[in-house]
Design a protein around this motif. Structure first.
Motif, PDB file in Angstrom:
ATOM      1  N   HIS A 285     -14.078  28.029  52.965  1.00  0.00           N
ATOM      2  CA  HIS A 285     -13.824  26.847  52.143  1.00  0.00           C
ATOM      3  C   HIS A 285     -13.511  27.285  50.718  1.00  0.00           C
ATOM      4  O   HIS A 285     -14.260  28.053  50.114  1.00  0.00           O
ATOM      5  N   GLU A 286     -12.395  26.801  50.199  1.00  0.00           N
ATOM      6  CA  GLU A 286     -12.023  27.153  48.832  1.00  0.00           C
ATOM      7  C   GLU A 286     -12.932  26.435  47.851  1.00  0.00           C
ATOM      8  O   GLU A 286     -13.033  25.216  47.847  1.00  0.00           O
ATOM      9  N   ILE A 287     -13.585  27.210  46.986  1.00  0.00           N
ATOM     10  CA  ILE A 287     -14.508  26.669  45.992  1.00  0.00           C
ATOM     11  C   ILE A 287     -13.836  26.514  44.641  1.00  0.00           C
ATOM     12  O   ILE A 287     -14.032  25.535  43.920  1.00  0.00           O
ATOM     13  N   ASN A 288     -13.008  27.502  44.302  1.00  0.00           N
ATOM     14  CA  ASN A 288     -12.370  27.465  42.987  1.00  0.00           C
ATOM     15  C   ASN A 288     -11.101  28.308  43.016  1.00  0.00           C
ATOM     16  O   ASN A 288     -11.035  29.327  43.713  1.00  0.00           O
TER      17      ASN A 288
ATOM     18  N   GLU B 142       0.983  36.640  33.664  1.00  0.00           N
ATOM     19  CA  GLU B 142       0.919  37.870  32.890  1.00  0.00           C
ATOM     20  C   GLU B 142       2.306  38.256  32.397  1.00  0.00           C
ATOM     21  O   GLU B 142       3.229  38.431  33.180  1.00  0.00           O
ATOM     22  N   LYS B 143       2.448  38.386  31.097  1.00  0.00           N
ATOM     23  CA  LYS B 143       3.721  38.797  30.521  1.00  0.00           C
ATOM     24  C   LYS B 143       3.901  40.296  30.716  1.00  0.00           C
ATOM     25  O   LYS B 143       2.951  41.049  30.877  1.00  0.00           O
ATOM     26  N   ASN B 144       5.141  40.713  30.714  1.00  0.00           N
ATOM     27  CA  ASN B 144       5.486  42.133  30.833  1.00  0.00           C
ATOM     28  C   ASN B 144       4.916  42.752  32.100  1.00  0.00           C
ATOM     29  O   ASN B 144       4.450  43.890  32.113  1.00  0.00           O
ATOM     30  N   ASN B 145       4.920  41.980  33.168  1.00  0.00           N
ATOM     31  CA  ASN B 145       4.429  42.459  34.449  1.00  0.00           C
ATOM     32  C   ASN B 145       5.494  42.203  35.501  1.00  0.00           C
ATOM     33  O   ASN B 145       6.142  41.147  35.490  1.00  0.00           O
ATOM     34  N   ARG B 146       5.667  43.132  36.414  1.00  0.00           N
ATOM     35  CA  ARG B 146       6.666  42.974  37.464  1.00  0.00           C
ATOM     36  C   ARG B 146       6.390  41.724  38.290  1.00  0.00           C
ATOM     37  O   ARG B 146       7.304  41.037  38.730  1.00  0.00           O
ATOM     38  N   PHE B 147       5.115  41.423  38.494  1.00  0.00           N
ATOM     39  CA  PHE B 147       4.707  40.226  39.230  1.00  0.00           C
ATOM     40  C   PHE B 147       3.791  39.405  38.317  1.00  0.00           C
ATOM     41  O   PHE B 147       2.577  39.607  38.304  1.00  0.00           O
ATOM     42  N   PRO B 148       4.354  38.500  37.540  1.00  0.00           N
ATOM     43  CA  PRO B 148       3.575  37.823  36.495  1.00  0.00           C
ATOM     44  C   PRO B 148       2.588  36.790  37.007  1.00  0.00           C
ATOM     45  O   PRO B 148       1.655  36.427  36.295  1.00  0.00           O
ATOM     46  N   LYS B 149       2.764  36.293  38.242  1.00  0.00           N
ATOM     47  CA  LYS B 149       1.891  35.227  38.723  1.00  0.00           C
ATOM     48  C   LYS B 149       0.763  35.793  39.574  1.00  0.00           C
ATOM     49  O   LYS B 149       0.992  36.568  40.491  1.00  0.00           O
ATOM     50  N   ARG B 150      -0.442  35.358  39.242  1.00  0.00           N
ATOM     51  CA  ARG B 150      -1.614  35.904  39.901  1.00  0.00           C
ATOM     52  C   ARG B 150      -2.627  34.785  40.156  1.00  0.00           C
ATOM     53  O   ARG B 150      -2.752  33.850  39.374  1.00  0.00           O
ATOM     54  N   LEU B 151      -3.346  34.905  41.251  1.00  0.00           N
ATOM     55  CA  LEU B 151      -4.391  33.946  41.590  1.00  0.00           C
ATOM     56  C   LEU B 151      -5.729  34.655  41.745  1.00  0.00           C
ATOM     57  O   LEU B 151      -5.789  35.800  42.217  1.00  0.00           O
ATOM     58  N   ARG B 152      -6.780  33.953  41.355  1.00  0.00           N
ATOM     59  CA  ARG B 152      -8.145  34.359  41.705  1.00  0.00           C
ATOM     60  C   ARG B 152      -8.774  33.177  42.432  1.00  0.00           C
ATOM     61  O   ARG B 152      -8.875  32.088  41.878  1.00  0.00           O
ATOM     62  N   ILE B 153      -9.160  33.401  43.674  1.00  0.00           N
ATOM     63  CA  ILE B 153      -9.693  32.316  44.486  1.00  0.00           C
ATOM     64  C   ILE B 153     -11.081  32.685  45.012  1.00  0.00           C
ATOM     65  O   ILE B 153     -11.289  33.789  45.528  1.00  0.00           O
ATOM     66  N   GLU B 154     -11.992  31.767  44.870  1.00  0.00           N
ATOM     67  CA  GLU B 154     -13.353  31.924  45.383  1.00  0.00           C
ATOM     68  C   GLU B 154     -13.507  31.081  46.642  1.00  0.00           C
ATOM     69  O   GLU B 154     -13.232  29.889  46.636  1.00  0.00           O
ATOM     70  N   TYR B 155     -13.907  31.746  47.718  1.00  0.00           N
ATOM     71  CA  TYR B 155     -14.131  31.070  48.991  1.00  0.00           C
ATOM     72  C   TYR B 155     -15.602  31.173  49.388  1.00  0.00           C
ATOM     73  O   TYR B 155     -16.307  32.105  48.986  1.00  0.00           O
ATOM     74  N   ARG B 156     -16.037  30.236  50.203  1.00  0.00           N
ATOM     75  CA  ARG B 156     -17.376  30.268  50.773  1.00  0.00           C
ATOM     76  C   ARG B 156     -17.272  30.113  52.283  1.00  0.00           C
ATOM     77  O   ARG B 156     -16.511  29.287  52.765  1.00  0.00           O
ATOM     78  N   PHE B 157     -18.036  30.934  53.000  1.00  0.00           N
ATOM     79  CA  PHE B 157     -18.056  30.819  54.454  1.00  0.00           C
ATOM     80  C   PHE B 157     -19.301  30.077  54.886  1.00  0.00           C
ATOM     81  O   PHE B 157     -20.410  30.416  54.504  1.00  0.00           O
ATOM     82  N   GLU B 158     -19.109  29.067  55.730  1.00  0.00           N
ATOM     83  CA  GLU B 158     -20.228  28.304  56.283  1.00  0.00           C
ATOM     84  C   GLU B 158     -20.025  28.192  57.779  1.00  0.00           C
ATOM     85  O   GLU B 158     -19.049  27.584  58.240  1.00  0.00           O
ATOM     86  N   SER B 159     -20.919  28.814  58.540  1.00  0.00           N
ATOM     87  CA  SER B 159     -20.784  28.754  59.992  1.00  0.00           C
ATOM     88  C   SER B 159     -21.024  27.330  60.486  1.00  0.00           C
ATOM     89  O   SER B 159     -21.734  26.546  59.856  1.00  0.00           O
ATOM     90  N   LYS B 160     -20.451  27.029  61.634  1.00  0.00           N
ATOM     91  CA  LYS B 160     -20.583  25.696  62.191  1.00  0.00           C
ATOM     92  C   LYS B 160     -21.883  25.523  62.978  1.00  0.00           C
ATOM     93  O   LYS B 160     -22.217  24.408  63.402  1.00  0.00           O
ATOM     94  N   SER B 161     -22.579  26.618  63.208  1.00  0.00           N
ATOM     95  CA  SER B 161     -23.810  26.551  64.010  1.00  0.00           C
ATOM     96  C   SER B 161     -24.974  26.044  63.176  1.00  0.00           C
ATOM     97  O   SER B 161     -24.951  26.088  61.973  1.00  0.00           O
TER      98      SER B 161
END
Length: 208
Positions: free
Chosen positions: A180-183, A189-208
């Motif tokens: 589950h995506e939390i955030n 980023e300027k002067n970068n070959r790949f300027p777009k970047r993501l930081r994603i925090e996920y949480r795992f919750e079992s269904k059991s």
């Protein structure tokens, strides 16, 4: 083939980190920022952490300094040897392991409270992307956190690489695996070959 490619980079570097394209010799800035925003993590709790594709160990060492019980692995034996030479008194458990062949590490499955992934997924061709994401997802313990930092692209077309930036559709595949995506934070980023970047925090919750 993959192991040889990565290992050859470290071997040819002959101890010169400037010859390793992804070796910044400092911990990932987005990991640092996340830890500063979550000071409760690690402190005296012995949270079990795993660093995927640890390279020369800076991210693993940062987590250890914050109090995490850290395991860090890389497919390259030369990278792991380099880590041990850089940090001879480290508490980190540095391991040579292939993400696509974890039969010798079945105890890792659903075993880590915190998993950090940066650069590994984006370094691999799109044809194995879902497979590697499925494997990483399996390493996160119930109620555990997966923190992903990756470069991204705007179109579904396959990019030239490596690295191969992730599309937003590819990023969302983790949610199909029960995380589950939390955030989500976006960075430019300027002067970068790949300027777009993501930081994603996920949480795992079992269904059991």
């Amino acid at each position: 083939m993959t192991e040889n490619w990565f290992d050859n980079i470290y071997i040819k570097a002959k101890g010169d980190s400037k010859q390793v394209p992804w070796a910044n010799m400092t911990a990932n800035a987005y990991l640092k920022d996340w830890l500063n925003q979550h000071p409760q993590f690690g402190k005296g709790l012995k949270i079990k952490a795993l660093v995927v594709g640890c390279g020369l160990g800076d991210d693993a060492e940062l987590l250890a300094e914050k109090g995490f019980d850290v395991t860090a692995f890389d497919i390259s034996p030369s990278a792991i040897d380099w880590c041990k030479q850089r940090f001879p008194d480290s508490t980190v458990n540095y391991v040579v392991a292939d993400l696509f062949d974890l039969d010798l590490h079945q105890e890792w499955i659903r075993n880590f409270d915190f998993v950090f992934e940066a650069r590994t997924i984006q370094s691999l061709p799109l044809k194995v992307r879902e497979q590697v994401m499925e494997i990483i997802a399996q390493l996160v313990a119930d109620e555990g956190t997966l923190l992903v930092v990756t470069v991204t692209r705007d179109t579904p077309e396959e990019p030239s690489g490596p690295p191969y930036p992730l599309s937003l559709e590819e990023v969302d595949y983790f949610q199909k695996l029960g995380l589950h995506e939390i955030n989500r934070n976006s960075y430019s980023e300027k002067n970068n070959r790949f300027p777009k970047r993501l930081r994603i925090e996920y949480r795992f919750e079992s269904k059991s």
